[in-house]
Design a protein around this motif. Sequence first.
Motif, PDB file in Angstrom:
ATOM      1  N   ARG A 261     -30.622  20.931 -10.451  1.00 36.66           N
ATOM      2  CA  ARG A 261     -29.906  21.960 -10.314  1.00 36.66           C
ATOM      3  C   ARG A 261     -28.798  21.909  -9.179  1.00 36.66           C
ATOM      4  O   ARG A 261     -29.044  21.228  -8.206  1.00 36.66           O
ATOM      5  N   LEU A 262     -27.429  22.428  -9.192  1.00 32.08           N
ATOM      6  CA  LEU A 262     -26.596  22.463  -8.221  1.00 32.08           C
ATOM      7  C   LEU A 262     -27.004  23.644  -7.502  1.00 32.08           C
ATOM      8  O   LEU A 262     -27.242  24.760  -7.677  1.00 32.08           O
ATOM      9  N   ARG A 263     -26.917  23.654  -6.147  1.00 30.85           N
ATOM     10  CA  ARG A 263     -27.286  24.537  -4.923  1.00 30.85           C
ATOM     11  C   ARG A 263     -25.918  24.740  -4.088  1.00 30.85           C
ATOM     12  O   ARG A 263     -25.258  23.635  -3.717  1.00 30.85           O
ATOM     13  N   VAL A 264     -25.807  25.902  -3.749  1.00 31.12           N
ATOM     14  CA  VAL A 264     -24.891  26.552  -2.940  1.00 31.12           C
ATOM     15  C   VAL A 264     -25.595  27.008  -1.753  1.00 31.12           C
ATOM     16  O   VAL A 264     -26.059  28.311  -2.054  1.00 31.12           O
ATOM     17  N   THR A 265     -25.378  26.884  -0.567  1.00 34.42           N
ATOM     18  CA  THR A 265     -26.055  27.610   0.432  1.00 34.42           C
ATOM     19  C   THR A 265     -24.909  28.080   1.503  1.00 34.42           C
ATOM     20  O   THR A 265     -23.815  27.295   1.716  1.00 34.42           O
ATOM     21  N   VAL A 266     -25.058  29.200   1.935  1.00 33.52           N
ATOM     22  CA  VAL A 266     -23.985  29.896   3.136  1.00 33.52           C
ATOM     23  C   VAL A 266     -24.897  29.969   4.319  1.00 33.52           C
ATOM     24  O   VAL A 266     -25.719  30.724   4.251  1.00 33.52           O
ATOM     25  N   GLN A 267     -24.149  29.773   5.508  1.00 36.03           N
ATOM     26  CA  GLN A 267     -25.094  29.882   6.668  1.00 36.03           C
ATOM     27  C   GLN A 267     -24.100  29.590   7.918  1.00 36.03           C
ATOM     28  O   GLN A 267     -22.889  29.306   7.671  1.00 36.03           O
ATOM     29  N   PRO A 268     -24.627  29.807   8.897  1.00 35.33           N
ATOM     30  CA  PRO A 268     -23.753  29.417  10.279  1.00 35.33           C
ATOM     31  C   PRO A 268     -23.579  27.848  10.294  1.00 35.33           C
ATOM     32  O   PRO A 268     -24.318  27.253   9.679  1.00 35.33           O
ATOM     33  N   PRO A 269     -22.521  27.348  10.934  1.00 28.37           N
ATOM     34  CA  PRO A 269     -22.348  25.693  10.880  1.00 28.37           C
ATOM     35  C   PRO A 269     -23.717  25.070  11.725  1.00 28.37           C
ATOM     36  O   PRO A 269     -23.951  25.905  12.574  1.00 28.37           O
ATOM     37  N   GLY A 270     -23.923  24.076  11.286  1.00 29.54           N
ATOM     38  CA  GLY A 270     -25.051  23.411  11.936  1.00 29.54           C
ATOM     39  C   GLY A 270     -26.038  22.667  11.131  1.00 29.54           C
ATOM     40  O   GLY A 270     -26.582  23.366  10.001  1.00 29.54           O
ATOM     41  N   GLY A 271     -26.586  21.420  11.449  1.00 29.52           N
ATOM     42  CA  GLY A 271     -27.598  20.844  10.787  1.00 29.52           C
ATOM     43  C   GLY A 271     -27.328  20.116   9.359  1.00 29.52           C
ATOM     44  O   GLY A 271     -28.219  19.529   8.881  1.00 29.52           O
ATOM     45  N   ASN A 272     -26.106  20.211   8.866  1.00 26.06           N
ATOM     46  CA  ASN A 272     -25.777  19.393   7.644  1.00 26.06           C
ATOM     47  C   ASN A 272     -25.199  17.872   7.782  1.00 26.06           C
ATOM     48  O   ASN A 272     -24.823  17.242   6.847  1.00 26.06           O
ATOM     49  N   ARG A 273     -24.535  17.844   8.964  1.00 27.42           N
ATOM     50  CA  ARG A 273     -23.614  16.548   9.141  1.00 27.42           C
ATOM     51  C   ARG A 273     -24.360  15.776  10.439  1.00 27.42           C
ATOM     52  O   ARG A 273     -24.777  16.366  11.451  1.00 27.42           O
ATOM     53  N   PRO A 274     -24.203  14.634  10.179  1.00 30.72           N
ATOM     54  CA  PRO A 274     -25.181  13.662  11.335  1.00 30.72           C
ATOM     55  C   PRO A 274     -24.300  13.608  12.715  1.00 30.72           C
ATOM     56  O   PRO A 274     -25.123  13.463  13.490  1.00 30.72           O
ATOM     57  N   ARG A 275     -22.993  13.843  12.706  1.00 32.47           N
ATOM     58  CA  ARG A 275     -22.316  13.740  14.003  1.00 32.47           C
ATOM     59  C   ARG A 275     -21.520  15.081  14.349  1.00 32.47           C
ATOM     60  O   ARG A 275     -21.329  15.121  15.282  1.00 32.47           O
ATOM     61  N   TRP A 276     -21.145  15.543  13.331  1.00 34.31           N
ATOM     62  CA  TRP A 276     -20.201  16.857  13.370  1.00 34.31           C
ATOM     63  C   TRP A 276     -21.092  17.913  14.138  1.00 34.31           C
ATOM     64  O   TRP A 276     -22.049  18.384  13.363  1.00 34.31           O
ATOM     65  N   ALA A 277     -20.804  18.378  15.046  1.00 39.90           N
ATOM     66  CA  ALA A 277     -21.308  19.834  15.762  1.00 39.90           C
ATOM     67  C   ALA A 277     -20.118  20.625  16.066  1.00 39.90           C
ATOM     68  O   ALA A 277     -18.826  20.154  16.029  1.00 39.90           O
ATOM     69  N   PHE A 278     -20.315  21.896  16.017  1.00 44.11           N
ATOM     70  CA  PHE A 278     -19.438  22.933  16.329  1.00 44.11           C
ATOM     71  C   PHE A 278     -19.572  23.767  17.476  1.00 44.11           C
ATOM     72  O   PHE A 278     -20.500  24.143  17.723  1.00 44.11           O
ATOM     73  N   SER A 279     -18.246  24.135  18.266  1.00 46.24           N
ATOM     74  CA  SER A 279     -18.509  24.908  19.128  1.00 46.24           C
ATOM     75  C   SER A 279     -18.360  26.665  18.625  1.00 46.24           C
ATOM     76  O   SER A 279     -17.756  26.974  17.893  1.00 46.24           O
ATOM     77  N   ALA A 280     -19.668  27.156  19.005  1.00 46.44           N
ATOM     78  CA  ALA A 280     -19.711  28.645  18.711  1.00 46.44           C
ATOM     79  C   ALA A 280     -18.678  29.408  19.009  1.00 46.44           C
ATOM     80  O   ALA A 280     -17.967  29.280  19.884  1.00 46.44           O
TER      81      ALA A 280
END
Length: 751
Positions: free
Chosen positions: A676-695
Amino acid sequence: MNKSRHRLRTALVITVLAAVGVAPIESSAASTPPLSYVSDSSEPLKVRGSVGQVIVQGAPAAIKVRLISKRKKIVDQGITDSFGSYLFRSVRAGLGYTVSVGSGETESTLSSPVRVLAKKDNPTKSFYKNQKLVDGYQYLETRDGTLLAANVTLPGPIERGPYPTVIEYSGYDPANPEEPQPTSQIASLLGYAVVGINVRGSGCSGGAWSFFDDLQQTDGYDAVETVASQSWALHHKVGMVGISYPGISQLFVAATQPPHLAGITPLSVVGDVWADALYPGGILNTGFVVPWADDRQSDAQPAPEGGQGWAKRRVRAGDEVCADNQTLRLQTVDVRKEIDSQAYRSYQDSALISPNQLSQNIKVPVFLAGSWQDEQTGAGWPDLIPGLLGRVPLKVTMTNGTHSDSLGPDVITRWAEFLDFYVARKVPSISAMARVTATIGYAQLAGELVELPPDRFLPEENFKSALKRYESESPIRVLFDSGGGKALGAPKAVFEAEFDKWPPRQARITNYYFGDQGTITDKKPADSGVDSFRYEPSALPATSHSSGEDDYFNAFPDYDWTPLPPDLGVGYTSEPMTKPMVLLGPVSADLWVQSSQADVDLEVALTEVRPDGQEIYLQSGWLRASRRYLNKKTSTRLQPRPTFTKADEEMLTKKKPTLVRVPISAVGHAVREGSRLRVTVQPPGGNRPRWAFSALPGSQTATVSITHSRNYPSRVVLPIVTGVKVTVDAPACPGLRGQPCREFVATTTGG
């Protein structure tokens, strides 16, 4: 320095040297006293015109200097640093500029007049021909007199040349004679002469560093023309090689159109520096780009107290040119300040550092390769393709994987073909020794035995006919399921497909609408529905790789991709596939959003949920909701392109849902039958190994709602490609490169 890059280089160089029976070089550092940061008052004043700059050296420290125009007007002024140096930037091209030193009673006589060059003011051919480069370490002169560190590695004696020749050019350490860069090593192994050149303001090169300014581009032009003029350079033409920074630099140099550039091979690059990596979706990338910029700032400090290790050693060992080249380092731009000033997009500024804005100026053959899940530079690089396709000979290889996967065996063999055709001008072949060495190197790096694919052209084949056959092949090659073969996790694709356009003409643009109970379907919603989640970015992990180890080229990196907490996002899943769905291209998430807070940062992630309950990562997109205003001329159904300007910023309203189109980077993946294809909508974070984001400044817990109804139909717009033959068996999970797995946990929507 990037640890993964250092580790990759070290492993490759050891295996290469071992294969040819040479011991690695051990550096020696003399214990001479360090340089002082204080100017020597006996130094004569030196004033030079450059490309858009006037360089002042040899003045007293901490003294006022003024730039004066031909008409005797003060253009700019400043205070010299502790070296007695100052750099006037953004100076209009022209004649007759002078510099005065001091003020009041201490003011000196004006300097001799200097000329400020325009970017197009190229030197005569004799300037390049008069420079003689030899095997080994030396310096190359640019049009403004700056000396760049250069290291030449020839396959044999000069008198046995000429040799096919390539250049690696960046602010890492390509001129470091102690430890060559990965693509330089590989090119040397294939019989190429390799010239590693440090950009100005880095390593032992003179000048002051800035991110891809005009001088880095014109210096690259001068480097190409100087190297091509050497007697040992075959056909008096050169190619360029490099991954990441030295890959991106190729695009900028090629855009200046050096006459003797034969072709470029940018690997793992960006198309738009601002939107692809620095501010994805208008959100500052603090996980990779900011630390990378800090590293470059550190590398640009004066040696031996600061700067790159090899430059420190050369200065301490008595390299007077390297020492003298440090005296402009305190004029290096404050990169962090520059990043902070670019929180909103300025098209005039960002176009200067975005290769896709310059691709129309590239006139030479291009080999381009990268990965969808690149943990450093991201997956915006395919946007380079439309500006190149049909204008120049172009070969593109796309794959799942990480930043270094453009050096994998399925890619590097095509890279070598390209160089043989356009730089060496010979029928491509890889020697038996190179194949053995590569097998050993890949085994050490990935932990699996992987052999290079066989040569595709016969040595006895006529060069012209082989080139014609090569150029008749489809320009775009997509590798699927790298890591999913017999050697699980190894950089080897299971199947591939070819295309002649980007996005592919075979892509059927398909809407998948959000529905009740966490479903997505190709049918438009008939009923009204609203799903909400708790917006609390700090409650999510910053990345999906918490160990800190730079192990991304390993067969099984130490990912820590945890399930999304059910109340911190909303999820939507399709029915199980009755046949494979091949996704290839960029994706748009068209969301109807309401929030209790005026602005929120959103991440939309695409994943595949397997029949066994394992979930595999595909791709993400990000957007600060207030930056949602689109450039109507360039946006498409698959690619919303926000302007990201301050003037177009608009907060969300609480009264009704607002359409927020989130751009999701390009992806290539086959969702298998039963998944099954899944789409999630969330605050940024936890899905990329090096990218993190300024809140968001002052960001607090809020409630975000996604509406799905006839009037407000939230959806994802997918590029579903037909005609691709997909292997029957789904690869093991984990296994696919760059695509971690986790246990599927539904959100409160049920999806």
